[in-house]
Design an enzyme around this catalytic site. Structure first.
Site, PDB file in Angstrom:
ATOM      1  N   LEU A  73     116.493  48.508  46.527  1.00  0.00           N
ATOM      2  CA  LEU A  73     115.526  48.574  45.427  1.00  0.00           C
ATOM      3  C   LEU A  73     115.774  49.756  44.497  1.00  0.00           C
ATOM      4  O   LEU A  73     115.415  49.718  43.323  1.00  0.00           O
ATOM      5  CB  LEU A  73     114.099  48.678  45.993  1.00  0.00           C
ATOM      6  CG  LEU A  73     113.629  47.496  46.845  1.00  0.00           C
ATOM      7  CD1 LEU A  73     112.248  47.777  47.413  1.00  0.00           C
ATOM      8  CD2 LEU A  73     113.623  46.214  46.024  1.00  0.00           C
ATOM      9  N   PHE A  81     117.098  61.918  47.636  1.00  0.00           N
ATOM     10  CA  PHE A  81     116.790  61.918  49.064  1.00  0.00           C
ATOM     11  C   PHE A  81     117.637  60.896  49.822  1.00  0.00           C
ATOM     12  O   PHE A  81     117.923  61.046  50.999  1.00  0.00           O
ATOM     13  CB  PHE A  81     115.310  61.581  49.289  1.00  0.00           C
ATOM     14  CG  PHE A  81     114.928  60.253  48.704  1.00  0.00           C
ATOM     15  CD1 PHE A  81     115.072  59.092  49.449  1.00  0.00           C
ATOM     16  CD2 PHE A  81     114.455  60.163  47.413  1.00  0.00           C
ATOM     17  CE1 PHE A  81     114.738  57.864  48.904  1.00  0.00           C
ATOM     18  CE2 PHE A  81     114.121  58.938  46.868  1.00  0.00           C
ATOM     19  CZ  PHE A  81     114.259  57.778  47.614  1.00  0.00           C
ATOM     20  N   VAL A 138     116.409  53.267  48.848  1.00  0.00           N
ATOM     21  CA  VAL A 138     115.225  52.465  49.149  1.00  0.00           C
ATOM     22  C   VAL A 138     115.652  51.005  49.252  1.00  0.00           C
ATOM     23  O   VAL A 138     116.307  50.470  48.341  1.00  0.00           O
ATOM     24  CB  VAL A 138     114.145  52.632  48.059  1.00  0.00           C
ATOM     25  CG1 VAL A 138     112.939  51.747  48.384  1.00  0.00           C
ATOM     26  CG2 VAL A 138     113.712  54.084  47.947  1.00  0.00           C
ATOM     27  N   LYS A 182     112.252  53.688  52.858  1.00  0.00           N
ATOM     28  CA  LYS A 182     112.856  54.870  52.239  1.00  0.00           C
ATOM     29  C   LYS A 182     113.774  55.515  53.277  1.00  0.00           C
ATOM     30  O   LYS A 182     113.313  56.101  54.248  1.00  0.00           O
ATOM     31  CB  LYS A 182     111.748  55.840  51.799  1.00  0.00           C
ATOM     32  CG  LYS A 182     112.219  57.007  50.980  1.00  0.00           C
ATOM     33  CD  LYS A 182     111.018  57.806  50.448  1.00  0.00           C
ATOM     34  CE  LYS A 182     111.453  58.965  49.584  1.00  0.00           C
ATOM     35  NZ  LYS A 182     110.292  59.725  49.040  1.00  0.00           N
ATOM     36  N   ASP A 228     105.431  66.177  41.102  1.00  0.00           N
ATOM     37  CA  ASP A 228     106.449  65.331  40.464  1.00  0.00           C
ATOM     38  C   ASP A 228     105.809  64.130  39.783  1.00  0.00           C
ATOM     39  O   ASP A 228     106.339  63.015  39.839  1.00  0.00           O
ATOM     40  CB  ASP A 228     107.477  64.879  41.503  1.00  0.00           C
ATOM     41  CG  ASP A 228     108.775  64.391  40.851  1.00  0.00           C
ATOM     42  OD1 ASP A 228     109.055  64.800  39.702  1.00  0.00           O
ATOM     43  OD2 ASP A 228     109.510  63.608  41.483  1.00  0.00           O
TER      44      ASP A 228
END
Length: 850
Positions: free
Chosen positions: A428, A433, A436, A451, A543
């Site tokens: 996705l 990091f 996904v 995630k 964020d």
């Protein structure tokens, strides 16, 4: 010391301490005693000699001091400068092989005194001293003052013969075996100064309180204990002004504490109070917070009902605009059945968040209203506005993927892989990091998002664990939910609620979607509801940006906030500083590497709203560095063309958020109560004109080619530059330089309060001692500035010698010790004390019988 035209001439009293040859002569001590080469070299070397000694001088305050002399002797020569016997860490010293020079620019009264040049080479060492007087027209400096006859004249920065005589006397008070300066007259006596022990108590607070909380109407006592050298003066500051005694507020002081007493605390007394202390040697300050609490205001909005089924629903609301001065401890949720005569019934008084699921007691086809009360340490608020009546349906018409989420705290599963329970599907998205992926639960078929963290480093794994832990505190309909978590090294996965609607801004630019100010209000209201809940948990998102605002489905107007990878808990005791974010949306305090607050998110909310209404970014520069510079200066404006169709209420809303000082920004609760947001609930907002999407399309296109890494590097670069600038500041790290202007003004006031003439609190007493024994004459002295003392035998001043010792302790005890007294020592002894404010003395008779 009075000069021409009433000028005041001040010279610091000093003592010269020349170290013994064994301590100064480090070169000789390292040379072997029997070394022919060394002995030959020493014989051929010429010791340093001042062929032109340093000269005394008098200068005006603010001008330059220049002390110079000429040397001869073998090179290399080591030169060291002393001021009043201590190494001179100020001024500029130079040596060109012949001339030694020491320059002090724009001198102050405290720069007066004795300047000594110590010179050393391999053949020997020498020194030379000069006395410097500074004429000061206004202020007094706590140094020794010499009377000058009315005929004294000072011209062109040079002293007349009379002034030189006084300088010569002053300079002669320092005796140095190696000095080429004249020695003072034996009749001249240096006044004794109070000792300042390096091990004595330094003025400091002892476990001072950080905050105090009292209820309205109670007495408040802000008390701080301290230790220092008497006398200690203190004052309290509030709102940049010194607190003065009054009928309802006063200050109580003891030798070791100071207390500000407020007889009857009111909400206006809430705030920060600073206490400033001053003793003879140093100063200290401490700031504490007083919270005068009362019952909170009601929650700002009525409960919003969502996810209705046959017998359950979810309520969400906004916290109160004012918490009563104390943290909200929870909420009381009440329900009323519209079809019954019953009054309001309490569903729970233990709700810890601004969301609550009602899962019992509701009957199908019945209508219910809800209201909420806020709870703090002072009590329970009045009820919130009542929600519209909601009818419990016979059956649930929600689609399977919209089923009610069960809010549960997730524990990290370390025994299974995510693929044991979920089917891995298409990717996705991706971020710094990791990746996904879309997931489907093997048993239920429920669609989720996974995630996947990189997790190869300990720091990455810790960041993942921290985000999962934070998500356990964020159970709210406007926030994405964490459903499960897996730790199978090196892989860590957080299973999230799948939100298929896509990014909000992508939805807005769709040709089939109508974009209006009314719709924007609804989006902003939902964002604020989510942020309000985050802040209620003392968490800051850090964020918030359009990419992290997504639509729940493809045809509705409900949104959720996602991505809590940078979120952090706020601790009131430990300031939080961060160095991450997106340049266009990050707040000034982040770039400046200053503490962040909940208000830091509100700046980002303001930027999102600005773009939502205009399609333009308020701080977009030609580069990331320029963007960050615009943010730090808080330079922005409403473009006339872009905001021509936007209401004044909307502009007011944005203006209240894009404020550089965090504490002046609207809080989330205040934003929800703003007239622009409130107009949506009341139906007063009638502007339905479609807004242009062209600028927003260009904004989104620009965002796509931006690299997150590039933005982060620019942010770090700006912060490092800011740090280097601050490190280059010439300000010394002393305590006074860190004080606020009002605290420094308070110090000056305390300095004036402490001033006073010398006073003997314990006087001399007559004594009779036998011949050959020791005599101790003691008294105790106070006064500020510290008095200087001279002892007299009859009318003659006494000098310290092997048989005469004078002790002047830090606590003010002054003692004359005569060793092995004889008949000739029988006399009247007087201790005379002097400071800027006066002179006093006390006497006693010493008898040595025959």
């Amino acid at each position: 010391m009075n000069g021409e035209g009433g000028q005041k001439l001040y010279v610091s009293t000093f003592k010269m301490h020349i170290k013994s040859p064994s301590r100064l002569g480090t070169i000789e001590s390292r040379i072997p005693l029997k070394c022919p080469e060394t002995e030959s070299r020493l014989k051929s070397s010429e010791p340093p000699v001042f062929v032109r000694p340093l000269e005394d001088c008098c200068v005006d305050e603010g001008s330059d001091i220049v002390v110079r002399g000429v040397l001869k002797g073998s090179q290399p020569v080591k030169v060291m400068w002393l001021h009043n016997g201590e190494p001179a860490h100020f001024g500029k010293a130079s040596f060109d092989g012949k001339e030694v020079k020491f320059i002090v620019r724009e001198c102050l009264p405290e720069d007066a005194g004795a300047y000594t040049c110590l010179v050393e080479n391999s053949a020997g060492k020498t020194s030379c001293s000069a006395a410097v007087c500074i004429r000061d027209f206004e202020t007094k400096y706590g140094g020794l003052k010499f009377p000058v006859s009315s005929k004294s004249v000072v011209e062109n920065g040079k002293s007349s013969p009379t002034c030189k005589d006084e300088l010569q006397k002053f300079k002669g008070s320092s005796v140095s075996p190696d000095s080429q300066s004249p020695v003072s007259s034996p009749r001249e006596v240096i006044p004794k100064k109070r000792a300042n022990s390096a091990t004595g108590p330094v003025l400091h607070f002892e476990n001072p309180p950080q905050q105090l909380e009292v209820k309205v109407g109670q007495s408040a006592k802000l008390s701080c204990c301290f230790r220092g050298s008497a006398p200690v003066a203190s004052c309290w500051i509030r709102n940049k002004e010194e607190v003065v005694d009054g009928p309802d507020l006063w200050i109580e002081n003891t030798d070791q504490s100071t207390t500000l007493v407020i007889a009857k605390a009111e909400p206006q007394h809430t705030g920060r109070y600073t206490v400033v202390l001053k003793d003879r040697k140093s100063s200290a300050q401490h700031t504490l917070t007083l919270a005068v609490i009362e019952r909170p205001e009601p929650p700002a909005s009525c409960p919003v009902v969502s996810l209705v089924s046959e017998s359950s629903l979810v309520l969400s609301w906004s916290g109160p605009c004012y918490d009563g001065g104390s943290a909200i401890l929870g909420y009381v949720v009440e329900v009323k059945n519209q079809g019954c005569a019953e009054d309001w019934i309490e569903l729970t008084d233990q709700c810890k968040s601004t969301s609550y699921r009602v899962c019992s007691g509701l009957q199908p086809k019945h209508e219910y209203c809800f209201r909420v009360r806020a709870l703090n340490a002072a009590g329970v608020s009045e009820p919130s506005p009542v929600s519209p009546a909601v009818r419990m349906e016979q059956k649930d018409h929600k689609k399977p993927e919209d089923a009610i989420l069960e809010y549960t705290c997730v524990k990290i599963d370390s025994t299974h892989k995510v693929t044991d329970h979920y089917i891995l599907q298409e990717k996705l998205g991706m971020g710094k990091f990791g990746l996904v992926f879309k997931l489907t639960h093997k048993e239920t078929g429920h669609v989720c998002a996974g995630k996947f963290y990189k997790g190869r480093r300990a720091a990455e794994r810790e960041a993942a664990r921290r985000e999962i832990e934070l998500m356990n505190h964020l159970h709210h309909p406007k926030l994405v939910q964490c459903l499960a978590a897996y730790d199978h090294k090196p892989e860590m996965v957080m299973v999230m609620e799948f939100i298929p609607g896509g990014e909000l801004f992508e939805r807005i630019v769709d040709d089939n979607f109508e974009h209006t100010e009314l719709a924007s209000v609804r989006y902003m209201q939902q964002i604020l509801e989510g942020v309000a809940y985050i802040h209620q948990q003392k968490i800051v998102h850090l964020d918030l940006k359009p990419e992290n605002i997504v639509c729940v489905d493809t045809d509705g107007h409900s949104i959720k906030i996602i991505d809590f990878g940078l979120a952090s808990k706020i601790d009131d005791k430990t300031p939080l500083k961060v160095l991450h974010g997106t340049p266009e949306f990050v707040a000034p305090e982040v770039i400046n590497y200053e503490p962040v607050y909940l208000a830091t998110d509100m700046w980002s909310v303001g930027v999102i709203c600005y773009i939502l209404l205009s399609g333009e970014s308020p701080f977009q520069g030609d580069s990331d560095a320029e963007t960050l510079a615009l943010v730090t200066s808080a330079q922005w404006e409403f473009d006339e063309e872009s905001f021509s169709d936007i209401t004044e209420e909307a502009k007011s809303f944005i203006s209240s958020l894009l404020v550089k000082v965090p504490r002046r920004r609207m809080s989330c609760e205040e934003a929800l109560a703003h007239p622009w947001i409130a107009a949506f609930d009341s139906g007063d907002l009638t502007s339905t004109k479609s807004l242009s999407k062209e600028k927003m399309k260009r904004f989104l296109a620009r965002q796509k080619w931006k690299k997150a890494g590039k933005a982060m590097l620019a942010l770090k670069r700006m912060t490092l530059l800011s740090k280097s600038d601050s490190c280059a500041s010439p300000t010394s790290p002393g305590e006074v330089s860190l004080m606020s202007p009002e605290a420094q003004n308070a110090l000056q006031s305390l300095e004036r309060k402490m001033q006073g003439p010398p006073v003997f609190t314990q006087k001399l007493e007559d004594q009779t001692v036998t011949e050959g024994s020791s005599a101790h004459l003691s008294c105790h002295l106070t006064g500020y500035p510290d008095p200087e003392v001279v002892w007299l035998r009859g009318d003659e001043p006494l000098e310290e010698s092997s048989g005469v010792q004078i002790e002047y302790d830090e606590d003010g005890c002054c003692t004359l010790i005569l060793t092995q007294v004889g008949k000739q020592d029988s006399n009247v002894y007087t201790c005379r004390a002097t400071n800027d404010h006066g002179e006093t003395s006390c006497s006693a008779k010493l008898t040595v019988p025959e």
